[in-house]
Design a protein around this motif. Structure first.
Motif, PDB file in Angstrom:
ATOM      1  N   PHE A  37      44.965 -15.039 -44.943  1.00 15.56           N
ATOM      2  CA  PHE A  37      44.974 -16.231 -45.868  1.00 15.56           C
ATOM      3  C   PHE A  37      44.368 -17.261 -45.006  1.00 15.56           C
ATOM      4  CE2 PHE A  37      48.944 -14.073 -47.251  1.00 15.56           C
ATOM      5  CZ  PHE A  37      48.242 -13.652 -48.487  1.00 15.56           C
ATOM      6  N   SER A  52      43.107 -19.785 -51.372  1.00 15.26           N
ATOM      7  CA  SER A  52      43.529 -19.814 -52.747  1.00 15.26           C
ATOM      8  C   SER A  52      43.274 -19.556 -54.046  1.00 15.26           C
ATOM      9  CB  SER A  52      44.779 -20.914 -52.816  1.00 15.26           C
ATOM     10  OG  SER A  52      43.852 -22.129 -52.714  1.00 15.26           O
ATOM     11  N   LEU A  55      42.367 -15.462 -54.556  1.00 16.63           N
ATOM     12  CA  LEU A  55      43.321 -14.471 -54.474  1.00 16.63           C
ATOM     13  C   LEU A  55      43.558 -13.402 -55.679  1.00 16.63           C
ATOM     14  CD1 LEU A  55      46.177 -16.185 -52.405  1.00 16.63           C
ATOM     15  CD2 LEU A  55      44.644 -14.442 -51.587  1.00 16.63           C
ATOM     16  N   GLN A  60      50.723 -15.509 -51.896  1.00 15.50           N
ATOM     17  CA  GLN A  60      51.119 -15.500 -50.352  1.00 15.50           C
ATOM     18  C   GLN A  60      52.429 -15.587 -50.383  1.00 15.50           C
ATOM     19  OE1 GLN A  60      49.770 -18.618 -48.182  1.00 15.50           O
ATOM     20  NE2 GLN A  60      47.679 -18.810 -49.168  1.00 15.50           N
ATOM     21  N   TYR A  63      53.621 -12.050 -49.850  1.00 16.27           N
ATOM     22  CA  TYR A  63      52.920 -11.013 -48.939  1.00 16.27           C
ATOM     23  C   TYR A  63      53.578 -10.086 -47.661  1.00 16.27           C
ATOM     24  CZ  TYR A  63      49.178  -9.325 -45.705  1.00 16.27           C
ATOM     25  OH  TYR A  63      48.488  -8.654 -44.870  1.00 16.27           O
ATOM     26  N   LEU A 100      51.581 -18.864 -43.465  1.00  9.22           N
ATOM     27  CA  LEU A 100      52.978 -18.165 -43.984  1.00  9.22           C
ATOM     28  C   LEU A 100      54.236 -18.974 -43.297  1.00  9.22           C
ATOM     29  CD1 LEU A 100      52.328 -14.419 -44.233  1.00  9.22           C
ATOM     30  CD2 LEU A 100      52.244 -15.985 -45.867  1.00  9.22           C
TER      31      LEU A 100
END
Length: 411
Positions: A37, A52, A55, A60, A63, A100
């Motif tokens: 990402f 974004s 995807l 996310q 993930y 993340l």
């Protein structure tokens, strides 16, 4: 997004390894955890990453749980093959892993440690964009077992960052380094040289700024124009100039000189480390990257990640949605596999080992190629003293012409 995956043989749906694989339990084992990402796509980047808007339904927030499913699959596969062993190194790469939540990265590391074990003194690295590192993030990572932060500085010069489509604030590099240090993490910074419009003076400004951070490790990569990237299209349309090879060579020589004067030692063509706590510079080398260059075993987790066990290679499907779908269905995410022949493996061995300071054993070369080392010494490309000790070790000139050395030592 990265280019197409390699063409190989179909991968087994259950991910099982071939029964005739020459497993060596004593071979070091590493794990690469890919986080695909990014907030924006840098113009030069061809890594398997997604913003974004790209995807296509993958989330996310899901993930970490998805990747942990692959970890469980890998544990079963390696256990069945007699190849299960503790991890020597772990590397979170991307993309931008620190997009993340730090807690998600911690969960992934805990799952991998529970599945495989982690050797005492193992190296655990997380790549990070400077804007995503706070004291809280760094401390959470350290508490989870991370030992090292690799910060994508790239440049200290605003117009160079703009040419690379990097969006971080240069001042945040210092903030990220301070946060990492406060949490007890080792620090590496990554630089890129040869961007459109970057002068030698610009590059030396970035080198000086990087050295002022007092990191343990510095990577400095020449900008390479990859097909399919925004930067490649800009060059093709004449909007920006093609990188100047001679200028890049001057930049490399300047980096090597400045880093050596600051106490750093090169250990791979694009990587330098410095001594720590009275020990040698080897203490701060990236042991994970050395595992790749030395051809040990690793499992790559995540979309598009590549793996290698005992001469077998395989790679996962590229898109996060396809990756999640495979694992949700109880299938391996592997898209293809290959077992390179002896000639291909020798070429790769020369290509990789000749790039590192430890070098390549002359005795490992085919007999007709060993005689060529003398010519490389005469051309100033290989260190004569190392050759007397039976190793091919590149000089500074040899590092600038590393591809030519490989061509001379192979067919």
């Amino acid at each position: 997004m990265a280019g197409p995956l390699p063409v190989g043989d179909p991968a087994p749906v259950d991910g099982r390894l071939p029964s005739d694989l020459p497993i060596e339990p004593g071979t070091p084992f590493s794990a690469y955890l890919h986080v695909p990402f990014c907030r924006v796509r840098c113009g030069y980047c061809d890594f398997n990453t997604y913003t974004s808007s790209e995807l296509r339904g993958a989330k996310q927030e899901d993930y970490a749980s998805t990747l942990i499913t692959e970890i469980a699959l890998a544990r079963g596969v390696l256990a069945d093959a007699g190849a299960l062993r503790p991890m020597d190194t772990v590397f979170f790469g991307g993309g931008t892993p620190t997009l993340l939540p730090a807690g998600d990265l911690a969960r992934m590391l805990t799952a991998a440690t529970d599945a495989f074990g982690l050797r005492d003194g193992a190296e655990v690295t997380v790549e990070a964009n400077p804007d995503t590192v706070t004291p809280g993030v760094a401390q959470t990572l350290a508490d989870a077992g991370v030992t090292r932060l690799s910060i994508g500085m790239q440049s200290a010069v605003p117009h160079v960052l703009a040419a690379l489509d990097r969006t971080h604030e240069p001042s945040n590099v210092r903030t990220a380094v301070d946060a990492a240090r406060e949490a007890g993490l080792a620090v590496s910074v990554d630089l890129i040289y040869g961007a459109p419009g970057e002068s030698l003076s610009d590059w030396e400004t970035s080198l000086d700024a990087a050295l002022a951070l007092e990191p343990d490790h510095i990577s400095a990569y020449a900008l390479i124009i990859e097909d399919g990237t925004k930067l490649a299209r800009q060059i093709r349309r004449g909007e920006v100039p093609t990188p100047d090879d001679d200028l890049q060579a001057d930049m490399y020589e300047s980096a090597d000189q400045r880093l050596a004067e600051a106490g750093f030692e090169w250990y791979e063509v694009s990587n330098w480390s410095r001594p720590s706590s009275g020990s040698g510079a080897a203490e701060n080398r990236s042991r994970h990257n050395l595992a790749y260059w030395r051809g040990t075993d690793w499992w790559g987790f995540g979309p598009g990640a590549h793996s290698h066990i005992a001469g077998l290679r395989w790679w996962n499907v590229k898109h996060p949605a396809a990756y999640a779908q495979r694992l949700a269905g109880g299938e391996s995410p592997a898209a293809g596999t290959e077992r390179p022949d002896d000639e291909s493996r020798m070429l790769e061995r020369v290509l990789l080992l000749s790039r590192i300071r430890d070098g390549l054993a002359i005795a490992d070369l085919p007999e007709p190629k060993r005689a060529r080392v003398a010519g490389l010494i005469a051309d100033g490309l290989v260190e004569p003293g190392a050759a007397l000790r039976g190793r091919v070790q590149l000089t500074l000139k040899g590092r600038l012409l590393a591809d030519a050395v490989v061509r001379e030592l192979t067919d």
